[in-house]
Structure formats: structure tokens, C-alpha cells
Design an enzyme around this catalytic site. Sequence first.
Site, PDB file in Angstrom:
ATOM      1  N   TYR A 108     -13.517   9.330 -11.900  1.00 49.76           N
ATOM      2  CA  TYR A 108     -13.242   8.085 -11.164  1.00 49.76           C
ATOM      3  C   TYR A 108     -13.763   6.880 -11.934  1.00 49.76           C
ATOM      4  O   TYR A 108     -13.035   5.906 -12.190  1.00 49.76           O
ATOM      5  CB  TYR A 108     -13.897   8.147  -9.771  1.00 49.76           C
ATOM      6  N   THR A 153     -15.889  -1.541  -9.778  1.00 52.21           N
ATOM      7  CA  THR A 153     -17.080  -0.889  -9.240  1.00 52.21           C
ATOM      8  C   THR A 153     -18.236  -0.931 -10.239  1.00 52.21           C
ATOM      9  O   THR A 153     -18.002  -1.041 -11.451  1.00 52.21           O
ATOM     10  CB  THR A 153     -16.739   0.582  -8.899  1.00 52.21           C
ATOM     11  N   ASP A 154     -19.445  -0.784  -9.729  1.00 51.84           N
ATOM     12  CA  ASP A 154     -20.609  -0.694 -10.623  1.00 51.84           C
ATOM     13  C   ASP A 154     -20.674   0.673 -11.320  1.00 51.84           C
ATOM     14  O   ASP A 154     -21.461   0.854 -12.250  1.00 51.84           O
ATOM     15  CB  ASP A 154     -21.913  -0.959  -9.853  1.00 51.84           C
ATOM     16  N   GLU A 155     -19.827   1.632 -10.869  1.00 46.98           N
ATOM     17  CA  GLU A 155     -19.916   2.982 -11.445  1.00 46.98           C
ATOM     18  C   GLU A 155     -19.463   3.006 -12.900  1.00 46.98           C
ATOM     19  O   GLU A 155     -19.755   3.952 -13.629  1.00 46.98           O
ATOM     20  CB  GLU A 155     -19.120   3.975 -10.589  1.00 46.98           C
ATOM     21  N   ASP A 196     -25.636  20.116  -5.571  1.00 48.47           N
ATOM     22  CA  ASP A 196     -25.470  18.757  -6.080  1.00 48.47           C
ATOM     23  C   ASP A 196     -24.070  18.552  -6.662  1.00 48.47           C
ATOM     24  O   ASP A 196     -23.405  19.511  -7.069  1.00 48.47           O
ATOM     25  CB  ASP A 196     -26.525  18.480  -7.165  1.00 48.47           C
ATOM     26  N   LYS A 228     -11.714   3.688 -13.679  1.00 45.36           N
ATOM     27  CA  LYS A 228     -11.930   2.283 -13.317  1.00 45.36           C
ATOM     28  C   LYS A 228     -12.363   1.478 -14.548  1.00 45.36           C
ATOM     29  O   LYS A 228     -11.976   0.326 -14.723  1.00 45.36           O
ATOM     30  CB  LYS A 228     -12.991   2.169 -12.210  1.00 45.36           C
ATOM     31  N   ARG A 251     -28.460   4.316  -4.289  1.00 43.19           N
ATOM     32  CA  ARG A 251     -27.293   3.441  -4.297  1.00 43.19           C
ATOM     33  C   ARG A 251     -27.732   2.074  -3.763  1.00 43.19           C
ATOM     34  O   ARG A 251     -28.696   1.974  -3.004  1.00 43.19           O
ATOM     35  CB  ARG A 251     -26.161   4.008  -3.406  1.00 43.19           C
ATOM     36  N   THR A 291      -2.953   6.359 -10.935  1.00 41.36           N
ATOM     37  CA  THR A 291      -3.034   5.140 -10.108  1.00 41.36           C
ATOM     38  C   THR A 291      -3.959   4.098 -10.734  1.00 41.36           C
ATOM     39  O   THR A 291      -3.593   2.923 -10.862  1.00 41.36           O
ATOM     40  CB  THR A 291      -3.574   5.494  -8.701  1.00 41.36           C
ATOM     41  N   PHE A 304      -6.807  -3.865  -5.061  1.00 42.79           N
ATOM     42  CA  PHE A 304      -7.714  -2.842  -4.525  1.00 42.79           C
ATOM     43  C   PHE A 304      -7.131  -1.442  -4.702  1.00 42.79           C
ATOM     44  O   PHE A 304      -7.833  -0.463  -4.471  1.00 42.79           O
ATOM     45  CB  PHE A 304      -7.915  -3.030  -3.017  1.00 42.79           C
ATOM     46  N   ASP A 320       0.848  -1.196   0.000  1.00 41.95           N
ATOM     47  CA  ASP A 320       0.000   0.000   0.000  1.00 41.95           C
ATOM     48  C   ASP A 320       0.883   1.246   0.000  1.00 41.95           C
ATOM     49  O   ASP A 320       1.856   1.327   0.749  1.00 41.95           O
ATOM     50  CB  ASP A 320      -0.925   0.000   1.224  1.00 41.95           C
ATOM     51  N   PRO A 325     -21.597  17.602  -9.613  1.00 37.10           N
ATOM     52  CA  PRO A 325     -21.730  17.656 -11.080  1.00 37.10           C
ATOM     53  C   PRO A 325     -21.753  16.237 -11.663  1.00 37.10           C
ATOM     54  O   PRO A 325     -21.003  15.370 -11.211  1.00 37.10           O
ATOM     55  CB  PRO A 325     -20.449  18.372 -11.535  1.00 37.10           C
TER      56      PRO A 325
HETATM   57  P1  NAD Z   1      -9.793   3.375  -0.288  1.00 36.19           P
HETATM   58  O1  NAD Z   1      -9.601   4.716  -0.922  1.00 36.19           O
HETATM   59  O2  NAD Z   1     -10.275   3.273   1.112  1.00 36.19           O
HETATM   60  O3  NAD Z   1      -8.427   2.549  -0.353  1.00 36.19           O
HETATM   61  C1  NAD Z   1      -7.552   2.601  -1.443  1.00 36.19           C
HETATM   62  C2  NAD Z   1      -6.177   2.160  -0.937  1.00 36.19           C
HETATM   63  O4  NAD Z   1      -5.277   2.137  -2.060  1.00 36.19           O
HETATM   64  C3  NAD Z   1      -5.565   3.109   0.096  1.00 36.19           C
HETATM   65  O5  NAD Z   1      -5.062   2.358   1.185  1.00 36.19           O
HETATM   66  C4  NAD Z   1      -4.424   3.791  -0.650  1.00 36.19           C
HETATM   67  O6  NAD Z   1      -3.336   4.151   0.187  1.00 36.19           O
HETATM   68  C5  NAD Z   1      -4.038   2.703  -1.633  1.00 36.19           C
HETATM   69  N1  NAD Z   1      -3.333   3.205  -2.831  1.00 36.19           N
HETATM   70  C6  NAD Z   1      -3.640   4.324  -3.559  1.00 36.19           C
HETATM   71  N2  NAD Z   1      -2.759   4.454  -4.561  1.00 36.19           N
HETATM   72  C7  NAD Z   1      -1.893   3.392  -4.479  1.00 36.19           C
HETATM   73  C8  NAD Z   1      -0.776   2.949  -5.241  1.00 36.19           C
HETATM   74  N3  NAD Z   1      -0.346   3.646  -6.308  1.00 36.19           N
HETATM   75  N4  NAD Z   1      -0.144   1.826  -4.875  1.00 36.19           N
HETATM   76  C9  NAD Z   1      -0.547   1.123  -3.788  1.00 36.19           C
HETATM   77  N5  NAD Z   1      -1.596   1.498  -3.013  1.00 36.19           N
HETATM   78  C10 NAD Z   1      -2.265   2.611  -3.362  1.00 36.19           C
HETATM   79  O7  NAD Z   1     -10.748   2.600  -1.292  1.00 36.19           O
HETATM   80  P2  NAD Z   1     -11.798   1.424  -1.019  1.00 36.19           P
HETATM   81  O8  NAD Z   1     -13.133   2.013  -0.805  1.00 36.19           O
HETATM   82  O9  NAD Z   1     -11.230   0.469  -0.041  1.00 36.19           O
HETATM   83  O10 NAD Z   1     -11.812   0.756  -2.466  1.00 36.19           O
HETATM   84  C11 NAD Z   1     -10.886  -0.266  -2.806  1.00 36.19           C
HETATM   85  C12 NAD Z   1     -11.134  -0.721  -4.239  1.00 36.19           C
HETATM   86  O11 NAD Z   1     -12.475  -1.195  -4.364  1.00 36.19           O
HETATM   87  C13 NAD Z   1     -10.983   0.424  -5.258  1.00 36.19           C
HETATM   88  O12 NAD Z   1     -10.347  -0.092  -6.383  1.00 36.19           O
HETATM   89  C14 NAD Z   1     -12.409   0.821  -5.577  1.00 36.19           C
HETATM   90  O13 NAD Z   1     -12.505   1.289  -6.901  1.00 36.19           O
HETATM   91  C15 NAD Z   1     -13.135  -0.503  -5.407  1.00 36.19           C
HETATM   92  N6  NAD Z   1     -14.558  -0.392  -5.000  1.00 36.19           N
HETATM   93  C16 NAD Z   1     -14.927   0.383  -3.942  1.00 36.19           C
HETATM   94  C17 NAD Z   1     -16.261   0.438  -3.554  1.00 36.19           C
HETATM   95  C18 NAD Z   1     -16.702   1.251  -2.366  1.00 36.19           C
HETATM   96  O14 NAD Z   1     -17.923   1.397  -2.151  1.00 36.19           O
HETATM   97  N7  NAD Z   1     -15.824   1.775  -1.556  1.00 36.19           N
HETATM   98  C19 NAD Z   1     -17.223  -0.286  -4.270  1.00 36.19           C
HETATM   99  C20 NAD Z   1     -16.806  -1.068  -5.350  1.00 36.19           C
HETATM  100  C21 NAD Z   1     -15.465  -1.118  -5.693  1.00 36.19           C
HETATM  101  P1  TYD Z   2     -20.148   8.312  -1.888  1.00 37.66           P
HETATM  102  O1  TYD Z   2     -20.087   7.688  -0.542  1.00 37.66           O
HETATM  103  O2  TYD Z   2     -19.182   9.402  -2.222  1.00 37.66           O
HETATM  104  O3  TYD Z   2     -20.062   7.121  -2.942  1.00 37.66           O
HETATM  105  P2  TYD Z   2     -20.310   7.118  -4.555  1.00 37.66           P
HETATM  106  O4  TYD Z   2     -20.238   8.493  -5.054  1.00 37.66           O
HETATM  107  O5  TYD Z   2     -19.148   6.273  -5.002  1.00 37.66           O
HETATM  108  O6  TYD Z   2     -21.638   6.463  -4.765  1.00 37.66           O
HETATM  109  O7  TYD Z   2     -21.613   8.887  -2.106  1.00 37.66           O
HETATM  110  C1  TYD Z   2     -22.748   8.061  -1.988  1.00 37.66           C
HETATM  111  C2  TYD Z   2     -23.940   8.898  -2.385  1.00 37.66           C
HETATM  112  O8  TYD Z   2     -24.130   9.904  -1.397  1.00 37.66           O
HETATM  113  C3  TYD Z   2     -23.760   9.616  -3.712  1.00 37.66           C
HETATM  114  O9  TYD Z   2     -25.012   9.641  -4.394  1.00 37.66           O
HETATM  115  C4  TYD Z   2     -23.358  11.024  -3.303  1.00 37.66           C
HETATM  116  C5  TYD Z   2     -24.073  11.220  -1.967  1.00 37.66           C
HETATM  117  N1  TYD Z   2     -23.385  12.103  -1.017  1.00 37.66           N
HETATM  118  C6  TYD Z   2     -24.084  13.125  -0.400  1.00 37.66           C
HETATM  119  O10 TYD Z   2     -25.292  13.321  -0.638  1.00 37.66           O
HETATM  120  N2  TYD Z   2     -23.433  13.926   0.504  1.00 37.66           N
HETATM  121  C7  TYD Z   2     -22.103  13.755   0.781  1.00 37.66           C
HETATM  122  O11 TYD Z   2     -21.541  14.543   1.589  1.00 37.66           O
HETATM  123  C8  TYD Z   2     -21.394  12.680   0.156  1.00 37.66           C
HETATM  124  C9  TYD Z   2     -19.933  12.441   0.437  1.00 37.66           C
HETATM  125  C10 TYD Z   2     -22.074  11.867  -0.733  1.00 37.66           C
END
Ligand code: NAD
Ligand code: TYD
Length: 351
Positions: free
Chosen positions: A159, A133-135, A289, A163, A223, A99, A80, A32, A291
Amino acid sequence: MAVLVTGGAGFIGSNFVAHLLNAGAGKVVTLDALTYAGNPANLGAFRDDPRHVFVKGSILDTKLVAGLLRRHGITTIVNFAAESHVDRSIRGPESFIETNISGTFRLLEVARAYWRDLPPAARDAFRYLQVSTDEVFGALAPDDQRFDESTAFRPNSPYAASKAAADHLVRAWHETYGLPTLTSNCSNNYGPFQFPEKLIPLVIHKALSGEALPVYGDGQQVRDWLHVEDHCRALSRIIERGKPGETYAVGGDSERTNLDVVRSICALLDRHRPLNGRSYAAQIAFVTDRPGHDRRYAIDAGKLKRELGWSPVESFDTGLEKTVLWYLEHGDWVRDVTSGAYRDWVAEHYA
Ligand code: NAD
Ligand code: TYD
């Protein structure tokens, strides 16, 4: 199995490292870069565990990664490592390109060189799992069919686009070079160790600090929430039983509007940390909101259920209550991660 978990000090990665070690994994190497989102304290429970090795470094560092693969005889890579926050990608997309796209490219190349030179049985057993991700699929209208593995990519945020690009690279490295890759596209996660920039931990943190709870736009965006431990169980299942070259959609059948989520958190806090005669819901504030804000995400996880026998254990209600309790019990963790850099971001973003 010897697993390299990249991004393993972040939210989902650290939960996954714990999941593997608690399930009896022989060796886990966490790599990491420790960006603002990475926190070694997330892995504190395994600091003295001889099965776990933590390395600070980047997936962009091909020499470092190649050395780790060879030295530890890695059998599985789970990627990840990413920049993961949509709002940050809107303000500064470059690190997302670096990244998420270049990082994945370099990791695939190092993995390919290592895999090519393995003996035949080890080559067959080797897996590279891209955690996505589903995004990547874009946004749904209220009556649209949910996303599944056949949905075309239409990413809307920097983002999501980064991905999606990475997912395409992973597919190409399988089709062109035969690298045994797997890809998961998961919906929004929540649970312990999530950085309080994302909706659920942000709202808990701000509620307890007596601050406004920012709901973007009308709060009617949807979501599909999945508890992080259910995601970890799905990822293990995909590694064990998934077919190389395939993608798997992962989701919890838990569609909620953002406003409903925020109100549910307030109701749980009212129960577990009551205020004098008023509800935390009084702190809800509708703000400008995001963008390009995607209106709705929803996942049909039918393939994962049918073919790999996975289904989530937590409902949104049980998972959210566990999560709120975790944050109430881990005020120190929140205080530690809400460092100066975090406060600067919040001040600028919500100004
Ligand atoms: P996070 O931001 O909490 O963690 C990301 C980690 O990657 C951090 O520890 C960061 O230090 C590390 N990192 C960043 N750049 C790096 C590099 N160049 N080399 C090594 N490590 C590096 O993110 P998360 O929410 O744990 O998400 C993890 C993965 O899952 C991501 O790829 C994200 O796209 C995917 N994902 C997240 C969600 C969600 O809801 N959080 C849902 C679906 C998929
Ligand atoms: P987020 O946790 O940033 O995840 P993602 O954008 O990957 O879905 O946001 C979840 C939802 O919540 C998204 O529709 C944006 C909304 N949101 C707010 O309404 N207020 C906030 O302060 C944040 C961070 C997110």
C-alpha cells in the site's frame, strides 16, 4: 469553485464532500467506483442537493473523467480514490498497483490535457490535490524526529509503496508539465463513516458484537491520530492557500500506542454502553503481528501551521469520544456495510 472529488464515497472523501457542501461550495462532483469501501449512503444527506452530482465510475476511465471535467467546468480535482488498507495490500497487492499508481497516472494525464486548454485565468486558478499518507515515509524508531516534508520516502508495505509511486508521479507532472499540483501526506484518520476494517471502527464493532479485539503483536506500535474533520479543514486550507508544487505534512500531535487506543475505546464503551459488571477490555486478544509492521508514525505539521495557519480543533480524547458515540448511534450503517464480502474477509484474515 467546481470540485471533482474522486473516491468521494469512501471514508475521508465522503467527509470532505460534506465539508465542502456545508461550507457553501457551488458544485461538487463525486466520482467513485464503489468498491467494497465505497458507499453511496455516506453521501445520503446530499442526495437531493442540486449542488452535488454523484457518478459511479473509475479514475482509470479517462473518457469518463475527461467528459466530467469539461461538462462541469471543474476548477479543482481532489484525488482520494485508492485502495487504502495495508492488510489487504499484503494479501493482494495488484489492485493497489492498478488503482493507486495507474489510476493516478491516468487522472494526471486527463487533468493535464484539460488544464492545458483552459483560458489563462482558469489555468492559473486550477488545482490538483493528491491526498496521500505518512506511510510513504516508512517507520520511525521511538526517538527519531517526526516525519516532515523533507523526509525521504522509504515505504514498507505494498500500500505505502503504491502511494509513494503516485506521489512521485504527481511531483513529476508539476516539474515537467507545470500542472498546478498539491500533495498532502496525512497521518492515521478516524471518525464517522470509516469502514470497520481499520483499527478504531473494527474495535468498536467487534466490542459491541462480543468478539475478540485483535491487537497485532505486542500492541506497542505507535500511530499519530487525526480526526477526519481536522483533515478536511487542512485539505481546504491547502487548496485555498497552498503553493503549487508543494507538499504538506498533516498530523494531529496525537501519538498513541495501538494498545492505548484499544483500551481508550473500551473505557468509552464501558461508560456509554456498560456491560454487566465487566469491561470490554476483557475482550482484548493479542494476535499474530502484521508482516513488515511499521513500528511508529509521527508527523511534524509545522509547515502547515506556520505557512497556512492550520491547526487541529479536536484532541484525541474529544475526537475519539465523538467517534465512539457516532458508531453507537449508527448501528444501521455498520450493519449495512458489514456485508457478506466483509464477513468473508474478516473470517479469512483473523482465522
Ligand atoms: P477508503 O478505502 O475508505 O475510500 C477509498 C474510496 O475510493 C472508496 O470509496 C472506493 O470505492 C474508491 N475507489 C477505489 N478505487 C477507485 C477507482 N479506481 N476509481 C474511483 N474510486 C475508487 O479510503 P480512505 O481511508 O477514505 O482514504 C482516502 C484517501 O486518503 C486514500 O488515498 C488514502 O491513501 C488517503 N489517506 C488515508 C488515511 C487514513 O487514515 N484512512 C490517512 C492518510 C491518507
Ligand atoms: P490500520 O487502521 O489498519 O491503519 P494503518 O495500518 O494504515 O496504520 O491499523 C492501525 C494500527 O493498528 C496498525 O499499527 C495496525 C494495528 N491493527 C491491529 O493491531 N489490529 C487490527 O485488527 C487492525 C486492523 C490494525
